[in-house]
Design an enzyme around this catalytic site. Structure first.
Site, short mmCIF file in Angstrom:
data_model
loop_
_atom_site.label_atom_id
_atom_site.label_comp_id
_atom_site.label_asym_id
_atom_site.label_seq_id
_atom_site.Cartn_x
_atom_site.Cartn_y
_atom_site.Cartn_z
N CYS A 1 83.53 -50.48 -21.98
CA CYS A 1 83.80 -50.64 -20.54
C CYS A 1 84.65 -49.48 -20.03
CB CYS A 1 84.54 -51.95 -20.26
SG CYS A 1 83.63 -53.43 -20.72
N CYS B 1 88.12 -53.55 -23.41
CA CYS B 1 86.77 -53.24 -23.90
C CYS B 1 86.54 -51.72 -23.93
CB CYS B 1 85.75 -53.94 -23.00
SG CYS B 1 84.05 -53.40 -23.22
#
Length: 132
Positions: free
Chosen positions: A62, A59
């Protein structure tokens, strides 16, 4: 109030402060990787305030958030926990994580705030401080 009474009041205040410090769990200065549901329960039960980062290695947001997460761990009195949603699907499901990054702030073992999406450091710190 006499000087002796003032001194005794100061001593009692200091005693209470020391006892509170001894009873408070020292929070880690860097994020702690959650290894499973039991480990998760142990961690959120140990610390007064915990910021839980549900993330995935693939991600992009993230990854960008990772720098801030480490700084929050180092600079606040909250424990910062990292939960890899690919490895800990049960925890992600239990806490209704449907998109990442997704962070929950826990106070005394209970979730009190959710932050979804890429947040800056000041937003994370404010959420932790609000729970403290």
């Amino acid at each position: 109030m006499s000087n002796q009474d003032e001194l005794e009041e100061i001593r009692e205040s200091k005693r209470e402060e020391i006892i509170d410090q001894e009873n408070a769990a020292d929070t880690p200065d860097e994020p702690v990787q959650v290894e499973g549901p039991d480990h998760f329960q142990e961690l959120v039960g140990t610390y007064d305030v915990a910021l839980v980062d549900f993330y995935a290695d693939w991600c992009g947001p993230c990854i960008a958030l990772g720098e801030f997460i480490g700084e929050v761990a180092a600079e606040t009195d909250a424990a910062v926990l990292k939960v890899d949603v690919d490895q800990q699907q049960q925890l992600a499901s239990q806490f209704g994580v449907q998109s990442i990054p997704n962070m929950l702030v826990f106070k005394d073992g209970e979730p009190v705030q959710r932050l979804v999406g890429l947040k800056d450091k000041s937003e994370l710190v404010a959420a932790v401080e609000a729970a403290a």
